[in-house]
Design an enzyme around this catalytic site. Structure first.
Site, PDB file in Angstrom:
ATOM      1  CG  HIS A 123     -43.385  19.179 -25.462  1.00 12.11           C
ATOM      2  ND1 HIS A 123     -44.663  18.557 -26.233  1.00 12.11           N
ATOM      3  CD2 HIS A 123     -44.152  19.923 -24.778  1.00 12.11           C
ATOM      4  CE1 HIS A 123     -45.775  19.567 -25.014  1.00 12.11           C
ATOM      5  NE2 HIS A 123     -44.553  20.112 -24.155  1.00 12.11           N
TER       6      HIS A 123
ATOM      7  CE1 TYR B  11     -49.005  15.457 -32.539  1.00 15.42           C
ATOM      8  CE2 TYR B  11     -50.134  15.579 -34.534  1.00 15.42           C
ATOM      9  CZ  TYR B  11     -48.247  16.252 -34.058  1.00 15.42           C
ATOM     10  OH  TYR B  11     -48.371  17.838 -33.925  1.00 15.42           O
TER      11      TYR B  11
ATOM     12  N   PRO C 251     -51.501  20.928 -41.019  1.00 18.37           N
ATOM     13  CG  PRO C 251     -53.183  21.711 -39.639  1.00 18.37           C
ATOM     14  CD  PRO C 251     -53.129  21.574 -41.297  1.00 18.37           C
TER      15      PRO C 251
ATOM     16  CE  LYS D 218     -41.258  18.827 -39.645  1.00 18.97           C
ATOM     17  NZ  LYS D 218     -41.563  19.636 -38.388  1.00 18.97           N
TER      18      LYS D 218
ATOM     19  CE1 TYR E 167     -45.155  16.723 -34.713  1.00 20.89           C
ATOM     20  CE2 TYR E 167     -43.380  17.819 -33.496  1.00 20.89           C
ATOM     21  CZ  TYR E 167     -45.189  17.802 -33.314  1.00 20.89           C
ATOM     22  OH  TYR E 167     -45.694  18.591 -32.843  1.00 20.89           O
TER      23      TYR E 167
HETATM   24  P1  RFL Z   1     -48.355  34.759 -42.480  1.00 23.31           P
HETATM   25  O1  RFL Z   1     -48.668  34.188 -41.692  1.00 23.31           O
HETATM   26  O2  RFL Z   1     -50.092  34.036 -43.675  1.00 23.31           O
HETATM   27  O3  RFL Z   1     -48.191  35.565 -42.575  1.00 23.31           O
HETATM   28  C1  RFL Z   1     -48.756  36.770 -44.347  1.00 23.31           C
HETATM   29  C2  RFL Z   1     -48.801  38.305 -44.158  1.00 23.31           C
HETATM   30  O4  RFL Z   1     -48.192  38.958 -45.076  1.00 23.31           O
HETATM   31  C3  RFL Z   1     -50.021  39.281 -44.853  1.00 23.31           C
HETATM   32  N1  RFL Z   1     -50.498  40.586 -45.945  1.00 23.31           N
HETATM   33  C4  RFL Z   1     -49.658  41.426 -47.466  1.00 23.31           C
HETATM   34  N2  RFL Z   1     -48.902  42.186 -47.015  1.00 23.31           N
HETATM   35  C5  RFL Z   1     -49.106  43.040 -47.625  1.00 23.31           C
HETATM   36  N3  RFL Z   1     -50.019  42.992 -48.900  1.00 23.31           N
HETATM   37  C6  RFL Z   1     -51.249  42.415 -49.218  1.00 23.31           C
HETATM   38  N4  RFL Z   1     -51.416  42.224 -50.622  1.00 23.31           N
HETATM   39  C7  RFL Z   1     -51.017  41.279 -48.292  1.00 23.31           C
HETATM   40  N5  RFL Z   1     -51.361  40.409 -47.986  1.00 23.31           N
HETATM   41  C8  RFL Z   1     -51.185  39.477 -47.019  1.00 23.31           C
HETATM   42  C9  RFL Z   1     -50.542  39.281 -44.126  1.00 23.31           C
HETATM   43  O5  RFL Z   1     -51.899  40.568 -43.145  1.00 23.31           O
HETATM   44  C10 RFL Z   1     -50.252  38.597 -43.223  1.00 23.31           C
HETATM   45  O6  RFL Z   1     -49.520  39.703 -41.728  1.00 23.31           O
HETATM   46  O7  RFL Z   1     -47.194  33.819 -43.531  1.00 23.31           O
HETATM   47  P2  RFL Z   1     -45.877  33.968 -42.841  1.00 23.31           P
HETATM   48  O8  RFL Z   1     -45.440  34.639 -42.514  1.00 23.31           O
HETATM   49  O9  RFL Z   1     -45.550  32.753 -44.561  1.00 23.31           O
HETATM   50  O10 RFL Z   1     -46.305  32.549 -42.223  1.00 23.31           O
HETATM   51  C11 RFL Z   1     -46.645  31.358 -42.144  1.00 23.31           C
HETATM   52  C12 RFL Z   1     -47.327  30.515 -40.648  1.00 23.31           C
HETATM   53  O11 RFL Z   1     -48.166  31.929 -40.384  1.00 23.31           O
HETATM   54  C13 RFL Z   1     -48.011  29.347 -40.946  1.00 23.31           C
HETATM   55  O12 RFL Z   1     -47.640  28.655 -42.353  1.00 23.31           O
HETATM   56  C14 RFL Z   1     -48.071  28.594 -39.930  1.00 23.31           C
HETATM   57  O13 RFL Z   1     -49.473  29.522 -39.243  1.00 23.31           O
HETATM   58  C15 RFL Z   1     -49.003  27.525 -40.064  1.00 23.31           C
HETATM   59  N6  RFL Z   1     -49.214  26.363 -38.542  1.00 23.31           N
HETATM   60  C16 RFL Z   1     -48.170  25.858 -38.134  1.00 23.31           C
HETATM   61  N7  RFL Z   1     -46.822  25.811 -38.173  1.00 23.31           N
HETATM   62  C17 RFL Z   1     -46.046  25.070 -37.693  1.00 23.31           C
HETATM   63  O14 RFL Z   1     -44.734  25.621 -37.853  1.00 23.31           O
HETATM   64  N8  RFL Z   1     -46.162  24.378 -36.279  1.00 23.31           N
HETATM   65  C18 RFL Z   1     -48.315  24.835 -36.544  1.00 23.31           C
HETATM   66  O15 RFL Z   1     -47.719  23.932 -34.736  1.00 23.31           O
HETATM   67  C19 RFL Z   1     -48.673  25.137 -36.610  1.00 23.31           C
HETATM   68  N9  RFL Z   1     -49.272  25.210 -37.237  1.00 23.31           N
HETATM   69  C20 RFL Z   1     -51.035  26.494 -39.112  1.00 23.31           C
HETATM   70  C21 RFL Z   1     -50.996  25.464 -37.210  1.00 23.31           C
HETATM   71  C22 RFL Z   1     -52.005  27.332 -39.504  1.00 23.31           C
HETATM   72  C23 RFL Z   1     -53.069  26.903 -38.575  1.00 23.31           C
HETATM   73  N10 RFL Z   1     -54.122  27.783 -40.154  1.00 23.31           N
HETATM   74  C24 RFL Z   1     -55.191  27.860 -39.256  1.00 23.31           C
HETATM   75  C25 RFL Z   1     -53.730  28.300 -41.814  1.00 23.31           C
HETATM   76  C26 RFL Z   1     -52.291  25.854 -37.082  1.00 23.31           C
HETATM   77  C27 RFL Z   1     -53.582  26.132 -37.702  1.00 23.31           C
HETATM   78  C28 RFL Z   1     -54.714  25.981 -37.570  1.00 23.31           C
HETATM   79  C1  PHB Z   2     -50.506  23.800 -32.260  1.00 22.85           C
HETATM   80  O1  PHB Z   2     -50.019  24.281 -30.962  1.00 22.85           O
HETATM   81  O2  PHB Z   2     -51.790  24.843 -32.752  1.00 22.85           O
HETATM   82  C2  PHB Z   2     -50.423  22.578 -32.840  1.00 22.85           C
HETATM   83  C3  PHB Z   2     -49.859  21.636 -32.578  1.00 22.85           C
HETATM   84  C4  PHB Z   2     -49.645  20.774 -33.391  1.00 22.85           C
HETATM   85  C5  PHB Z   2     -49.340  20.884 -34.965  1.00 22.85           C
HETATM   86  C6  PHB Z   2     -50.870  21.851 -35.202  1.00 22.85           C
HETATM   87  C7  PHB Z   2     -50.765  22.013 -34.536  1.00 22.85           C
HETATM   88  O3  PHB Z   2     -49.383  19.217 -35.523  1.00 22.85           O
END
Ligand code: RFL
Ligand code: PHB
Length: 389
Positions: A72, A200, A292, A296, A384
Site C-alpha cells: 500500500h 480511516y 490500534p 503500530k 505511518y
Molecule cells: P502478544 O501478541 O500479546 O503475545 C504475547 C504472548 O505471550 C503469551 N503469554 C504467556 N506465555 C507464558 N506465560 C505467561 N504468563 C504468559 N502470558 C501471556 C500469550 O498467550 C501470547 O501468545 O504480544 P507481542 O508478541 O508483544 O505482539 C504484540 C502484538 O500482538 C500487538 O501489538 C498488535 O496485535 C497490536 N495491533 C496492531 N499492531 C500493528 O502493528 N498494526 C495493526 O494494524 C494492529 N492492529 C492490533 C490491531 C491489536 C488489536 N487488538 C485486538 C489488541 C488491531 C487490534 C484489534
Molecule cells: C487491521 O487491518 O486490522 C488494522 C489496520 C490498520 C489499523 C488497525 C487495524 O490502524
C-alpha cells in the site's frame, strides 16, 4: 534444562526474537501459556512497516509475505462526506505491506519448527527467579510436573497480561497510561475490500476503518461504546452503522457478507519504564500498548526485538554488553514517538463522549489542516510507514 535465552510468550515478539537468535546460533527456548492453535486464532494487526518486513526477511520467514502481502502506497482519510488520499510513496518514498498478524505468526511458527528450536506450549504458572543475579531461572508446570530452565537472559515477550512485567518490583517500574472512553468493534468478512487502500473515517457518530487482509477478505471496524457487548451487534446492525459513517462512494462499494470473526477491543496507551531489569528484558506489548489507530503495536514489537537481537548478538559474538546496557533507552526512544503518533491519530479521528463544541472544532480544524498541508501529510506519512530503527 539450560539455554542461553529463555523467551516468555510465543506471540510475534517472542517468535521473531527466537528465530533471529536461532539463525545466529544462540540457543533459546520459548514458553507459551496457550496452545499454538489458540495463538493463531487471535485476529489482530494487519499493517507491516518496511523495518518489520526487513526483520522478517532477516529471520528467513518473509517469502510468503512478499508473495501474498499487499503493498500500500498510501491511506485515505475520510470526513465531511469526502475522502482524501495521503500518498506515502510521493511524500516519503516508502510504503507498507498489508499482511495479517495471523499469517506472520504462522510463518514464524513454521520457521521455528523447521529450525528445530523448542517451543513449550501450555506452559502453566511460569515464574521468573533471580533476575538481578548472574544465573536467572524460569520455572513452569507442564502436564502437572514442575520444570526449571537455567539461562543467561530472559526475554519477556508475554504481552500486556503476562508475568514478566509483573516480575519487576514496583519500586523500579514506572507506568504511564491513558485509557480511552471507547472501543473498536471489528469483523472479518469474505468480501472484497471497499477500496484499494485503507479508509480511516471520522464521523460525528464515531470513527470507522475499512481495512483488508487480501483482495477477497475485508477487516472492518467501528468505534463502539465500552458498555457494548459483541452479542449486541448483529451483522445487520454493524453494516447499518458502518454505512452511516462512510461516504457515498464507499457505501456503494461495500459488499455485505456474514462475519466469521467479531470482537471488541478496548483502546489504551501504556508504557512501562525501564524495559530492562537485571537480566530480564521486556519487548512488545509486555512493555507498551498503543491504540490500534496508527497500526503500530506489532511494528513496535518488531523494533524492540531488533534492538534486543542486536544487543544479545553483540554479547554472544563480541563479548560486549554495550547493547544490553543501551537496550531500554534505545527501545523507549522509539516507543514514545509511536505512542505520540497513535495517540494523535486516535484523538483526531474518534468521537469523545463528553467532548465540548470547542474540542470538536479543533478536531475538524486538525483534519482540514492535515489534508491541505503537504507538511502535515508528510508528517503523517513518515510516522505511518515507520520511523527508522
Ligand atoms: P502478544 O501478541 O500479546 O503475545 C504475547 C504472548 O505471550 C503469551 N503469554 C504467556 N506465555 C507464558 N506465560 C505467561 N504468563 C504468559 N502470558 C501471556 C500469550 O498467550 C501470547 O501468545 O504480544 P507481542 O508478541 O508483544 O505482539 C504484540 C502484538 O500482538 C500487538 O501489538 C498488535 O496485535 C497490536 N495491533 C496492531 N499492531 C500493528 O502493528 N498494526 C495493526 O494494524 C494492529 N492492529 C492490533 C490491531 C491489536 C488489536 N487488538 C485486538 C489488541 C488491531 C487490534 C484489534
Ligand atoms: C487491521 O487491518 O486490522 C488494522 C489496520 C490498520 C489499523 C488497525 C487495524 O490502524
Amino acid at each position: 534444562m539450560r539455554t542461553q535465552v529463555a523467551i516468555i510468550g510465543a506471540g510475534p515478539a517472542g517468535l521473531l526474537l527466537g528465530q533471529l537468535l536461532t539463525k545466529q546460533g544462540i540457543d533459546n527456548v520459548i514458553l507459551e501459556r496457550q496452545t499454538g492453535e489458540y495463538v493463531l486464532g487471535r485476529i489482530r494487526a494487519g499493517v507491516v512497516e518496511k523495518g518489520a518486513a526487513d526483520l522478517l526477511d532477516a529471520a528467513g520467514v518473509g517469502a510468503r509475505m512478499h508473495r501474498e502481502g499487499l503493498i500500500h502506497d498510501g491511506i485515505e482519510v475520510a470526513f465531511g462526506g469526502e475522502r482524501h488520499r495521503i500518498n506515502f510513496r510521493e511524500l516519503v518514498g516508502k510504503s507498507v505491506i498489508v499482511y495479517g498478524q495471523t499469517e506472520i505468526t504462522r510463518d514464524l511458527m513454521e520457521g521455528r519448527a523447521a529450525a528445530g528450536a523448542p517451543t513449550i506450549y501450555e506452559a502453566e504458572d511460569v515464574s521468573l527467579h533471580d533476575i538481578t543475579g548472574d544465573k536467572p531461572r524460569v520455572r513452569y508446570k507442564k502436564d502437572g510436573a514442575e520444570h526449571e530452565i537455567a539461562c543467561d537472559y530472559i526475554a519477556g515477550c508475554d504481552g500486556y497480561h503476562g508475568v514478566s512485567r509483573k516480575s519487576i518490583p514496583d519500586s523500579v517500574l514506572r507506568s504511564f497510561e491513558r485509557v480511552y472512553p471507547f472501543g473498536w468493534l471489528g469483523i472479518l468478512v469474505e468480501k472484497p475490500p471497499v477500496s484499494d487502500e485503507l479508509i480511516y473515517a471520522s464521523h460525528e457518530r464515531g470513527f470507522a476503518l475499512c481495512s483488508m487482509r487480501s483482495h477477497t477478505r475485508s477487516r472492518l471496524y467501528i468505534q463502539c461504546s465500552l458498555e457494548d457487548r459483541v452479542e449486541d451487534w448483529s451483522d445487520e446492525r454493524f453494516y447499518a452503522e458502518l454505512k452511516r459513517r462512510l461516504d457515498g462512494d464507499a457505501v456503494a462499494r461495500l459488499q455485505k457478507g456474514p462475519s466469521f470473526e467479531k470482537s471488541i477491543a478496548p483502546l489504551r496507551s501504556f508504557v512501562a519504564e525501564p524495559m530492562r531489569h537485571g537480566r530480564l528484558f521486556l519487548a512488545g506489548d509486555a512493555a507498551h500498548i498503543v491504540p490500534p489507530t496508527g497500526a503500530k503495536g506489532l511494528n513496535l514489537a518488531a523494533s524492540d526485538v531488533y534492538y534486543l537481537w542486536q544487543a544479545l548478538s553483540e554479547f554472544y559474538k563480541q563479548g560486549s554488553k554495550a547493547g544490553i546496557d543501551a537496550y531500554s533507552a534505545r527501545a523507549l526512544a522509539r516507543v514514545w514517538k509511536a505512542e505520540r503518533f497513535s495517540w494523535w491519530m486516535t484523538s483526531m479521528l474518534h468521537r469523545f463522549p463528553d467532548s465540548s463544541g470547542f474540542e470538536q472544532k479543533m478536531q475538524q480544524a486538525e483534519l482540514a489542516y492535515l489534508v491541505s498541508s503537504p507538511a502535515a501529510m508528510t508528517s503523517l506519512a513518515e510516522n505511518y510507514v515507520g520511523l527508522h530503527y
